[in-house]
Design a protein around this motif. Structure first.
Motif: not given
Length: 151
Positions: A21-40
């Motif tokens: 989970v930790i390293w998988g999340n780190s491999m997500l591109p910035g726009n995907v990671s940002g979208a997840i953070s915004d959703f939460v």
């Protein structure tokens, strides 16, 4: 903490899942990671009376996620090293290593940046997890001893 084969397998499996989970999340591109953070952030804003602000909430959610992921890692490392009767300082050092690797991974992912501040947040999470399990287990042992004495 009592060591059994079943507990060792469970701890190892949970530890592996946590790192995925930790390293998988780190491999997500910035726009995907940002979208997840915004959703939460948006869900938290609906649930909590004074939810995170729209402008800064995504940043706060990302930092909280770092801390939480690594707190779980600290708990699992503490559990494993306690069962193995190895020094918790080594578990802590491995947690710092995992945090450093996490940030190294992000250096090579589009739209992500590596941050020493995040290594610090992650390290605090590992320490919090170790302390949480140690104190929780000490309280458990004390209550168990008290119950045994009453019988």
């Amino acid at each position: 903490m009592t060591r059994t084969d079943k507990r060792m397998r469970l701890c190892a499996a949970l530890l592996a899942c946590n790192l995925v989970v930790i390293w998988g999340n780190s491999m997500l591109p910035g726009n995907v990671s940002g979208a997840i953070s915004d959703f939460v952030r948006d869900i938290a804003a609906k649930i909590l009376p004074m939810g995170p602000e729209k402008e800064t909430g995504g940043h706060f959610i990302r930092k909280l996620a770092h801390f939480t992921e690594f707190t779980a890692l600290g708990v699992l490392l503490c559990w494993l090293f306690s069962m193995l009767k190895k020094p918790l300082s080594l578990a802590f050092a491995l947690g710092i290593g995992a945090a450093s690797l996490d940030e190294t991974i992000q250096r090579f992912v589009p739209g992500r940046v590596s941050s020493l501040k995040d290594v610090g947040i992650d390290t605090c999470g590992v320490l919090a997890g170790i302390l949480l399990l140690r104190f929780g287990y000490a309280i458990y042992q004390k209550k168990r001893k008290h119950l045994e004495e009453r019988q």
